[in-house]
Design an enzyme around this catalytic site. Sequence first.
Site, short mmCIF file in Angstrom:
data_model
loop_
_atom_site.label_atom_id
_atom_site.label_comp_id
_atom_site.label_asym_id
_atom_site.label_seq_id
_atom_site.Cartn_x
_atom_site.Cartn_y
_atom_site.Cartn_z
N GLY A 375 2.90 9.40 -63.50
CA GLY A 375 2.98 8.36 -64.51
C GLY A 375 1.95 7.28 -64.25
O GLY A 375 1.28 7.26 -63.22
N PRO A 376 1.79 6.36 -65.20
CA PRO A 376 0.80 5.28 -65.05
C PRO A 376 1.19 4.32 -63.93
O PRO A 376 2.33 4.32 -63.47
CB PRO A 376 0.82 4.60 -66.43
N PRO A 377 0.25 3.51 -63.49
CA PRO A 377 0.56 2.55 -62.42
C PRO A 377 1.55 1.49 -62.88
O PRO A 377 1.58 1.11 -64.04
CB PRO A 377 -0.80 1.91 -62.11
N GLY A 378 2.35 1.01 -61.94
CA GLY A 378 3.24 -0.11 -62.22
C GLY A 378 4.56 0.26 -62.84
O GLY A 378 5.31 -0.64 -63.24
N GLY A 380 6.95 2.00 -61.23
CA GLY A 380 8.00 2.06 -60.21
C GLY A 380 8.14 3.39 -59.51
O GLY A 380 9.23 3.69 -59.01
N LYS A 381 7.07 4.19 -59.43
CA LYS A 381 7.18 5.51 -58.78
C LYS A 381 7.45 5.35 -57.27
O LYS A 381 8.28 6.05 -56.71
CB LYS A 381 5.90 6.31 -59.00
N THR A 382 6.72 4.44 -56.64
CA THR A 382 6.90 4.25 -55.20
C THR A 382 8.23 3.59 -54.88
O THR A 382 8.93 4.00 -53.96
CB THR A 382 5.74 3.40 -54.64
N SER A 743 -7.70 15.30 -78.90
CA SER A 743 -6.68 14.71 -79.77
C SER A 743 -7.23 13.74 -80.80
O SER A 743 -6.47 13.23 -81.62
CB SER A 743 -5.64 13.99 -78.90
N LYS A 786 1.55 7.79 -76.02
CA LYS A 786 0.81 7.39 -77.21
C LYS A 786 1.71 6.64 -78.19
O LYS A 786 1.31 5.63 -78.80
CB LYS A 786 0.21 8.62 -77.89
#
EC number: 3.4.21.-
Length: 852
Positions: A375-378, A380-382, A743, A786
């Site tokens: 997923g994109p940064p920020g 909450g993956k970590t 796309s 998107k």
Amino acid sequence: MAAGSAIQIPSRLPLLLTHEGVLLPGSTMRTSVDSPRNMQLVRSRLLKGTSLRSTIIGVIPNTSDPTSDCDDLPSLHRIGTAALAVQVVGSNWPKPHYTLLVTGLCRFQILQLLKEKPYPVAEVEQLDRLEQFTNQHKSEEELGELSEQFYKYAVQLVEMLDMSVPAVAKLRRLLDNLPREALPDILTSIIRTSNQEKLQILDAVRLEERFKMTIPLLVRQIEGLKLLQKTRKPKQDDDKRVVAIRPNRRINHIPSTTEDEEEEEDHDDVVMLEKKIRTSSMSEQALKVCLKEIKRLKKMPQSMPEYALTRNYLELMVELPWNKSTKDRLEIRAARILLDNDHYAMEKLKKRVLEYLAVRQLKNNLKGPILCFVGPPGVGKTSVGRSIAKTLGREFHRIALGGVCDQSDIRGHRRTYVGSMPGRIINGLKTVGVNNPVFLLDEVDKLGKSLQGDPAAALLEVLDPEQNHSFTDHYLNVAFDLSQVLFIATANTTATIPPALLDRMEIIQVPGYTQEEKIEIAHRHLIPKQLEQHGLTPQQIQIPQVTTLDIITRYTREAGVRSLDRKLGAICRAVAVKVAEGQHKETKPDRAEVGEGEDCKEHVTEDTKTESISDTADLALPPEMPILIDFHALKDILGPPMYEMEVSERLSQPGVAIGLAWTPLGGEIMFVEASRMDGEGQLTLTGQLGDVMKESAHLAISWLRSNAKRYQLTNASGSFDLLDNTDIHLHFPAGAVTKDGPSAGVTIVTCLASLFSGRLVCSDVAMTGEITLRGLVLPVGGIKDKVLAAHRAGLKRIIIPQRNEKDLEEIAVNVRQDLTFVLASCLDEVLNAAFDGGFAVKPRVERLNSKL
């Protein structure tokens, strides 16, 4: 030198001044020469001399040579040693100097200093006799009882050492072969003595005096060695120990009690290490290797470099958690509450963790899953990985893989290399101390590759459930079980992850947040955290949800919440300044009142009034609590809005359409602009486009040219050949950002159709989809990101491929209620939805054939 019964040294000797040590007759010493007079002595006498006489010099102890030629010589020690220069070695680093190897011949006495420059020369008198020794030497009656006593102590000292050492055995033979009068000087240079004691032996010219001074030194060494042997524990074949042998045919000093006690402590440590190895729960293969290494360690001298390496290896093997693990908390209800408290949304991740807990309740020996959050940064993956470890009750360890380009970081170095160490996996297990932690492999998509190997390939064994039960680190060289470890990898995109590595992980997409989710996250987590970090309380500051929405829409445009967190921190800092100033203003009158007497009250009041009138800005201090943050306060603190709703303004003329793009940072809206001018039928593409996007532009212009009559599309001259004497320029802002992918096909078609028809595209429509030459709309990826980007931009209608309808289920219900989705399977449906009133198609006139 005369040949006869005695050897005479020259009566005039050049003098070498030294203060580092004392050279005794019969011993050898290395000395460094860097002072001017000593350097001149080496250059003029030793290096240029051709006879044996030129190599004999006088060594004066306890005297330093002046650092300059202009300085006078200090007072010289009266007794010196005539020496033979055996070796001269020169060097220019760090400064020019020589290293001399000299052997003492005999004592001499300075009678007169003849000259001081360029080096000192003195007239000397020989004090010792240099005999050409043969097998015949003085009888015991001539030597007397004193020499016999000295000889007895010398033999006793040498026999207390290890006779298996060649140098010790040679010294024992020298005691029998050398004349007794030469032994005091030789043994004094071998045993542990200070320079002052050696200087006293050198000054003892009479032989009887030398014997009397040397015997107490021998007795001291013997008593020390006896005491050391009594305090030591009995060991096999270890009753006699000898220290390292001094070079140049001399034995080093006998070790003192303190040094041997350190050896005893080291030996006790080795015994304790062996006990730990035998009582540890390591595998049979590892135990066999460790016992073999501990056996080698016992036989290895501590001075060997391999001793420390082997000991470090064994200590690591003992510290590794071979069978030590933590007990999992398997209460699903408590786990769900804990996950909901730590993170808002992220339903997929929570569901997967709860599934793992449920299966663990049914089966205890379940292998740890290998998850990959993409997923994109920020978003909450970590932090969600840390929450998973907290939920399971396990230890957590994070391994940052961004920029790692050496496979040894994963697998470790072989122990044959200098500075070898285990890899990050084994180091992490040693740090947490259990064999079932949660390992977070952060930024796995940013692994590098270099001449040192490919770390992504090394991870294949770590992240394969069928192989990691016997993971072999190069440093350990034995198998370690990683099957109980819960591996969680994070990535921004799967495009840069090798397919083989991607195949071993369970991919869980972590999309960006909606505006409503961001508002909830801000008020549940971000604002309380920022208030605590800045020492504020809810009674001092209030940020309503309307203000939070303004921050999200006007000051941040991201998939995650990092920028939102920074903006909230800026607001808290500004409020902290106001609160601090208000407290200062409140305390000011009190201090003035205390400092002044009652007689000055009227004067103070007048001054205060003057200050209040002159400085109107202070009227608001102290501020009323709580401080409410509204739009005007936002503008004062954060400045003017960074993002404006510019969609309607940019679609005010034909030839502009809005597309949707996916990036590793989340979804983005993308404007496509087109213009035409007279020319030769060329198509110009700008905006740093990739090959796939350029092909989509050529597909779009070809489809429009083939359907120009059908849609009544003409160029400036009215021709249906759209490129006849016409150039077309397509631009994709922003020009500095690289763009690629299929796309944008439907967006390019819509933009060109608007250009040639002269009609405006609806200002609230965005679209995405791949096109074919026949006008079909094919599915694309990243639909959720998107759609969220279009929602953030305030768009209302979104055109997507019909085969992407299944992806709409992942979108939150409140977002779907705010948007209208148009599912298109061909370009006709796209054009009809993109323009107000549809896009007219010229009807085909059916011709009637006469049958008459």
